[in-house]
Design an enzyme around this catalytic site. Structure first.
Site, mmCIF file in Angstrom:
data_model
loop_
_atom_site.group_PDB
_atom_site.id
_atom_site.type_symbol
_atom_site.label_atom_id
_atom_site.label_comp_id
_atom_site.label_asym_id
_atom_site.label_seq_id
_atom_site.Cartn_x
_atom_site.Cartn_y
_atom_site.Cartn_z
ATOM 1 N N LYS A 46 36.867 41.617 43.918
ATOM 2 C CA LYS A 46 37.208 40.972 45.197
ATOM 3 C C LYS A 46 38.546 41.510 45.701
ATOM 4 C CE LYS A 46 39.300 37.126 42.656
ATOM 5 N NZ LYS A 46 39.124 35.739 42.183
ATOM 6 N N TYR A 267 70.104 43.474 56.767
ATOM 7 C CA TYR A 267 70.037 42.315 57.672
ATOM 8 C C TYR A 267 70.938 41.184 57.194
ATOM 9 C CZ TYR A 267 66.162 44.058 60.486
ATOM 10 O OH TYR A 267 65.380 44.783 61.349
HETATM 11 C C1 LIG Z 1 39.284 35.783 40.769
HETATM 12 C C2 LIG Z 1 38.316 35.154 39.887
HETATM 13 C C3 LIG Z 1 38.052 35.668 38.600
HETATM 14 C C4 LIG Z 1 38.881 36.753 37.980
HETATM 15 O O1 LIG Z 1 40.048 36.157 37.461
HETATM 16 P P1 LIG Z 1 41.144 36.951 36.628
HETATM 17 O O2 LIG Z 1 42.116 35.908 36.239
HETATM 18 O O3 LIG Z 1 41.706 37.985 37.548
HETATM 19 O O4 LIG Z 1 40.462 37.585 35.474
HETATM 20 C C5 LIG Z 1 37.016 35.117 37.870
HETATM 21 N N1 LIG Z 1 36.293 34.076 38.358
HETATM 22 C C6 LIG Z 1 36.538 33.521 39.558
HETATM 23 C C7 LIG Z 1 35.729 32.384 40.020
HETATM 24 C C8 LIG Z 1 37.572 34.026 40.357
HETATM 25 O O5 LIG Z 1 37.837 33.448 41.530
#
Ligand SMILES: *Cc1c(COP(=O)(O)O)cnc(C)c1O
Length: 376
Positions: A46, A267
């Site tokens: 993702k 800044y």
């Molecule tokens: C993002 C996500 C993962 C992966 O999690 P990590 O901590 O990066 O291994 C697994 N399951 C779900 C439902 C997630 O949202």
């Protein structure tokens, strides 16, 4: 010809070089596969594979034997589908919006069903198409984010036929504290998972994320879903990271100068030089994912020499103090380490008051990206 010119220009003017080691990614996949066996290991890709380019990362994982891929949104799955062989399964963690079911089914994308409405939407499409449709069913075991609450599981189970046409591949849930092995929430979620999943006899479990893989084997289920550990992030807090680094980010110097004592830097004039100071201005800022919280506390490295960030991080630049290096050691065009052997993702996250996930996923699109290492 045109193409060559614009690529060369992009390389000179990019704020830095983001190197992604596909060999290390593949070895991390294999490490997790060995550790999680006999569970299958999916790849969570993702958010553009945590910012590292899903179009490259997902096929590289496939070459290492990964056949299950999780994204958050249907759009991410539709974009990846043509880039992966037929034998790869693509799952949508956030489920489908009402009306999107037919597009998902036509593309062979598999939803995670997170509520009764999503169950009904998928089942009614299955009835219309006259064929079974695969899905994962997510249960809320204590994170209160996505998935059927225990009352909804009861309703679903009592309502025989509501799952007609839905072929449940896995019953799934997500751990809220998997990176903290001491947290009592882990055992509580495991107990709830086993209790609720008993309503779906014979359906295998999909439970552990990266951190969960390093908890007791009972957390794994038949399919585990690591993300951050594949990309070299630490799966467990407070212990040595068993994963190999995948990402290196070097930022480009665009100017150097020497300022007198009393000079203000950046800044708000937030930094005032206490002595004559040599400075380098670097071409990356918060628009490139360098946290503004590193103003006055973060650092870059040249070799093992720490170069403190002085003043505020700007949108497109930041300034480091290079006085610790011999004169002439840093010149315009040179690259300085931001993520690498001297500064891990976790070091940066700690300094910025955030987590490695946020550092990775915010890195931005302006870097020159280099994917190194054979995929197979
Ligand atoms: C993002 C996500 C993962 C992966 O999690 P990590 O901590 O990066 O291994 C697994 N399951 C779900 C439902 C997630 O949202």
């Amino acid at each position: 010809m045109f193409g060559e010119i614009s690529v060369a220009a992009a390389e000179d003017t990019a704020p830095g070089l983001l190197s992604i080691d596909l060999g290390a990614l593949g070895r991390n996949y294999e490490t997790l596969a060995r550790h999680a066996a006999p569970a299958r290991v999916a790849g969570v890709v993702k958010a553009n594979a945590y910012g590292l380019d899903a179009a490259v990362v997902a096929p590289a994982l496939h070459a290492r034997g990964c056949r299950d891929f999780f994204v958050a949104h249907l759009g991410e799955a539709l974009a990846l589908r043509p880039l992966l062989p037929e034998d790869a399964a693509l799952y949508v963690l956030n489920g489908l919006a009402p009306g999107a079911e037919a597009r998902a089914a036509a593309a062979g994308v598999i939803p995670v069903l997170n509520c009764l409405e999503q169950v009904d939407g998928w089942a009614s499409l299955a009835a219309r198409l006259g064929r079974d449709l695969p899905a994962l069913l997510q249960l809320d075991t204590g994170m209160s984010r996505l998935g059927l609450a225990p009352e909804e599981v009861e309703i679903l189970v009592a309502d025989h036929g509501r799952l007609n046409g839905v072929r449940l591949l896995y019953v799934m849930s997500h751990l809220a504290s998997a990176d903290e092995p001491e947290s009592r929430q882990n055992a509580s979620q495991l107990g709830e998972m086993n209790r609720l999943a008993a309503a779906f006899p014979g359906v295998p479990l999909c439970f552990a994320n990266s951190g969960g893989i390093f908890l007791d084997p009972a957390f794994r289920g038949a399919l585990v879903r690591p993300g951050i550990a594949l990309y070299g992030g630490a799966p467990t807090g407070g212990v040595a990271n068993p994963m190999e680094p995948v990402v290196r980010l070097d930022l480009r110097v665009i100017q150097t100068r020497t300022v007198p004592a009393g000079a203000r830097v950046g800044y708000g004039g937030a930094h005032v030089a206490v002595a004559p100071t040599r400075l380098a201005t670097v071409a990356a800022g918060y628009a490139d994912g360098i946290p503004r919280h590193l103003s006055g506390c973060g650092a870059l490295y040249l070799g093992a020499t720490r170069l403190p960030i002085v003043g505020r991080v700007s949108m497109d630049s930041l300034t480091v103090d290079i006085s610790a290096l011999p004169e002439g050691a840093v010149t315009a065009g040179q690259l300085l380490e931001f993520i690498g052997p001297h500064q891990s993702l976790e070091d940066i996250a700690a300094a910025a008051g955030t987590i490695s996930y946020e550092i990775l996923t915010r890195l931005g699109s302006r870097y020159q990206r280099h994917h190194a290492g054979a995929a197979a």
